[in-house]
Design an enzyme around this catalytic site. Structure first.
Site, PDB file in Angstrom:
ATOM      1  CG  ASP A  83      41.165  10.008  32.929  1.00  0.00           C
ATOM      2  OD1 ASP A  83      41.960  10.950  33.103  1.00  0.00           O
ATOM      3  OD2 ASP A  83      39.969  10.049  33.289  1.00  0.00           O
ATOM      4  CG  ASP A 133      36.480  16.149  34.048  1.00  0.00           C
ATOM      5  OD1 ASP A 133      37.572  16.078  33.456  1.00  0.00           O
ATOM      6  OD2 ASP A 133      36.038  15.244  34.764  1.00  0.00           O
TER       7      ASP A 133
END
Ligand code: GLA
Length: 398
Positions: free
Chosen positions: A153, A223
């Site tokens: 990430d 997200d």
């Protein structure tokens, strides 16, 4: 003496060659993830609070709920497991994960695979230790522990890029490519097959270069959240990305929210249907140890999972849209097609699907994959009511 030495050298060269050939070659991307990965990830339900006990419970429930039998296999610990590095620089888990190799052994003992999370930056998004300056060492640690999947990430590495690249998009892309490629090469060097999941929120058109830097999947969006608006926003914005997906390299519109607080039944059905049409990774994000029978039924619908996992590995395209109504079509192995009829509005709508829209004859066979019933066209047309935020998912065969 000279001869003897020559023999000895020849002999050892032969041995080395044999050993090299005996070593299993690293799998190709298509061998590593021939179909979109399926599993469970801790983030959507547990967030920063996840513990070893939660992960064990999820792994156990994956088996007892029938999810493993339906095809789910990766148990992925997301952010907040990492602790400090020891004197040798080796990453240690924090107190929430007292025995990472033991946890991984337990997951493997259930016939499941294990995934872990890190960042190319010094810190992960939640502020835990990332792999910056320790990429090779961390890849080796993961391989030693028995990790099978890494979600990598961007997080704080974005700040490092910004300092050097500012607003220069070409530099951004080059630095991201270098960071992801570096970790991928380190994973390959361990010799352990590890699925590489890239997470950088779909920036710099990652779908154009994700496969090149070793990504088996790459997030195409920011997200996900547990509500219909966010699911619809992410899912329907995948239009046009189909050509970048295929065996070994998948577009990832983020994890499932099915069964989480905030999701209505139609939001659950929409996400499962649309994600399967999109050949998206099916990574559940709910509390597996405590899910309702309705949630379990949605997550384990094998006819829908078969659409996602179809061996052709083709992603659906949007082929028709009229106001809030959309039709998405995914080619399946053997010439069949999966057809999703979606209604994004707050009100129910009637929708007519003409078999000619997908080039099929008027008498083609149609099955509703949620009701498990055949449905019938009249004059090659099938008209059906789609509930608010709802979906009808069909498999159509000639
Ligand atoms: C980012 C990712 C999420 C999750 C969190 C963890 O926001 O996009 O999927 O991994 O970090 O901090």
């Amino acid at each position: 003496m000279d001869r003897l030495r020559r023999f000895a050298i020849l002999g050892s060269a032969l041995l080395v060659t044999c050993a090299l050939y005996a070593q299993k070659p690293y799998p190709t991307a298509a061998q590593l993830s021939p179909t979109p990965p399926m599993g469970w990830n801790s983030w959507n339900y547990y967030g920063t609070k996840v513990t070893e006990a939660d992960v064990k419970a999820a792994a156990k429930a994956m088996v007892t709920s029938g999810m493993k039998a339906a095809g789910y296999k990766y148990i992925i610990v997301d952010d907040t497991w990492a602790g400090k590095r020891n004197a040798q620089g080796i990453i240690q888990p924090n107190s929430k994960f007292p025995n990472m190799p033991g946890l991984i052994k337990y997951v493997h003992s259930l016939g499941l695979k294990f995934g872990i999370y890190s960042s190319p930056g010094p810190k992960t998004c939640a502020g835990y230790t990332g792999s910056y300056g320790h990429v090779k060492q961390d890849a080796e640690t993961y391989a030693k522990w028995g990790v099978d999947y890494l979600k990598y990430d961007l997080c704080s590495y974005g700040k490092i890029i910004y300092k050097k690249a500012g607003h220069n998009m070409a530099k951004w892309r080059a630095m991201q490519e270098a960071a992801y490629s570096k970790m991928h090469k380190a994973l390959v060097a361990t010799g352990r097959p590890i699925v590489f999941s890239m997470c950088q929120y779909g920036t710099n058109s990652v779908w154009q270069w994700g496969a090149k830097v070793g990504g088996n999947l790459w997030r195409t969006t920011g997200d996900v959240r547990p509500n219909y608006a966010r699911i619809a926003h992410i899912g329907f914005n995948q239009a046009g990305l189909a050509k970048f997906a295929g065996p070994g390299h998948w577009n990832d519109p983020d994890m499932l929210e099915i069964g989480n607080h905030g999701m209505t039944r139609n939001a659950n059905l929409t996400q499962m249907s649309l994600w399967s049409l999109l050949a998206a990774p099916l990574i559940a994000g709910n509390n597996l140890a405590d899910m309702t029978p309705a949630t379990r039924k949605i997550l384990t619908n094998r006819a829908v999972i078969a659409v996602d996992q179809d061996p052709l590995g083709k992603e659906a395209n949007r082929v028709w849209q009229q106001g809030p109504l959309q039709m998405w079509v995914k080619p399946l192995e053997g010439g069949a097609k999966a057809v999703g009829l979606f209604n994004v509005s707050y009100n129910p709508h009637m929708m007519t699907f003409k078999l000619s829209m997908i080039g099929f004859p008027a008498d083609a066979h149609m099955r509703n994959l949620w009701t498990h019933k055949n449905v019938y066209a009249h004059d090659g047309k099938y008209t059906v009511k789609i509930p608010r935020h709802g979906v009808v998912l069909l498999k159509v065969t000639r």
